[in-house]
Design an enzyme around this catalytic site. Structure first.
Site, short mmCIF file in Angstrom:
data_model
loop_
_atom_site.label_atom_id
_atom_site.label_comp_id
_atom_site.label_asym_id
_atom_site.label_seq_id
_atom_site.Cartn_x
_atom_site.Cartn_y
_atom_site.Cartn_z
N HIS A 116 -36.02 31.41 12.56
CA HIS A 116 -36.66 30.38 13.66
C HIS A 116 -38.02 29.91 13.16
CE1 HIS A 116 -36.76 28.33 17.58
NE2 HIS A 116 -37.78 28.94 17.87
N TYR A 135 -41.68 22.26 21.39
CA TYR A 135 -41.46 23.06 20.13
C TYR A 135 -42.55 22.51 18.81
CZ TYR A 135 -37.87 25.23 17.24
OH TYR A 135 -37.35 25.96 16.35
N ARG A 146 -30.73 25.67 13.22
CA ARG A 146 -30.82 27.04 14.00
C ARG A 146 -29.73 28.08 13.20
NH1 ARG A 146 -29.13 23.03 17.87
NH2 ARG A 146 -30.84 22.78 19.59
N LYS A 156 -25.95 23.36 19.95
CA LYS A 156 -25.72 24.19 21.28
C LYS A 156 -24.85 23.10 22.02
CE LYS A 156 -30.28 26.51 21.92
NZ LYS A 156 -31.30 26.58 22.82
N HIS A 176 -31.99 18.18 19.30
CA HIS A 176 -32.45 18.48 20.67
C HIS A 176 -32.03 17.43 21.74
CE1 HIS A 176 -36.35 20.88 19.62
NE2 HIS A 176 -35.34 21.62 19.61
N ARG A 195 -37.30 27.05 10.83
CA ARG A 195 -36.94 25.83 11.46
C ARG A 195 -38.07 25.15 12.06
NH1 ARG A 195 -32.94 23.06 14.82
NH2 ARG A 195 -33.47 23.27 17.29
#
Length: 310
Positions: A249, A284, A156, A180, A275, A252
């Site tokens: 993005h 995704y 990311r 995250k 994830h 990625r």
């Protein structure tokens, strides 16, 4: 000429008329908002009447879900369906307030979430075209290292920006990243990504001013910003003649798609992307159920079909 609509059963209509009056006199809503409420509620009341309901007390959560399903079948957007259900919730709140219902049957029913459109991934040739940056300028070396790492490790943008020099382990081919929710993970990197990060580390001191620990720094000698990376990538895309708009993005996403296409290993891609839920990885990478079912049929020992005489 508008299509004629069958009159509503009295049990449905009376409560609606009282609600419209409440919106007008007590809530003081604009005419436009009142009309929207009326349009949504009358449509739903017509659907319920067609299903044989004559009174609002007959409506439970299952009926509300049926209304939502009907809207979806008719091709309603998630946002429009959400507005429709919101109108119904407000109306049922009014009926609960007046003691006509003991609970709001639409309370727990929500519209499907709007799916964020995913960026189209680059094909392998486009990635090759983008990464043909061969320049001795320190900023060009830095930018190629950034793009190689984003595509080579599927990071990311925030993860890439936050990497410090001490997080990079060239010998083992691993980088420590904070994803995250402040979750730490190690991502492997090798080949061109490793080679260009190494080249960048050799020229990085020529730009460094002070002792910033960041792996990637700007020409001012400080940690590079998200915006700067986005801008530089878009510029390189144009300079290299790539038809698609280039963004972090998109690199990625291309990484995820290309690794999945080569390996068919959804769990591995999930881990590489950081994830938490595999459902995120499925969305995704545009994986559909058919693809998963096919993989299952081919691989699972209990999925093999027995012969007819078995």
């Amino acid at each position: 000429m508008s299509e004629s609509v069958a009159p509503l059963p009295k049990g449905l209509e009376k409560s609606l008329l009282r609600f419209y009056e409440y919106l007008r006199s007590e809530k003081g809503l604009s005419l436009h908002t009142q009309r929207n409420y009326k349009q949504q509620l009358e449509t739903m009341a017509q659907h319920l009447a067609q299903m044989g309901l004559k009174d609002w007390t007959q409506v439970d959560a299952a009926w509300v879900r049926q209304l939502a399903s009907k809207g979806m079948r008719e091709g309603m957007k998630a946002s429009s369906l959400s507005t429709r259900l919101s109108s119904l919730r407000s109306f049922f709140d009014f009926l609960v307030l007046r003691g006509e219902l003991s609970a709001n049957p639409a309370k727990g029913v929500s519209a499907p979430r709007k799916q964020r459109p995913l960026p189209k991934n680059l094909d392998v040739d486009e990635v090759g075209q983008l990464l043909e940056v061969d320049d001795d300028d320190p900023l060009a070396i830095r930018d190629r290292a950034i793009m190689e790492l984003m595509y080579g490790a599927g990071l990311r943008l925030a993860e890439l920006v936050s990497i410090d020099v001490r997080d990079v382990h060239l010998r083992s081919g691993e980088i420590r990243v904070i994803g995250k929710g402040d979750k730490e993970r190690k991502v492997p990197f090798s080949g061109q990504a490793k080679e260009w990060v190494e080249r960048w580390l050799k020229v990085r001191p020529s730009l460094l001013k002070g002792d910033d620990p960041a792996l990637f720094i700007s020409k001012l000698g400080q940690r590079i910003s998200h915006r700067n990376i986005q801008k530089r990538m878009a510029e390189w895309g144009q300079k290299q003649g790539v038809a698609s708009h280039i963004s972090p993005h998109k690199l990625r996403h291309s990484f995820a798609t290309h690794v999945l296409e080569s390996s068919n290993n959804l769990r591995a891609v999930q881990e590489l992307l950081g994830h938490e839920n595999i459902s995120t990885t499925q969305i995704y990478t545009h994986l559909d159920f058919q693809h998963l079912a096919q993989a299952y049929d081919q691989a699972h020992p209990r999925a093999k079909k027995k012969g007819n005489n078995g």
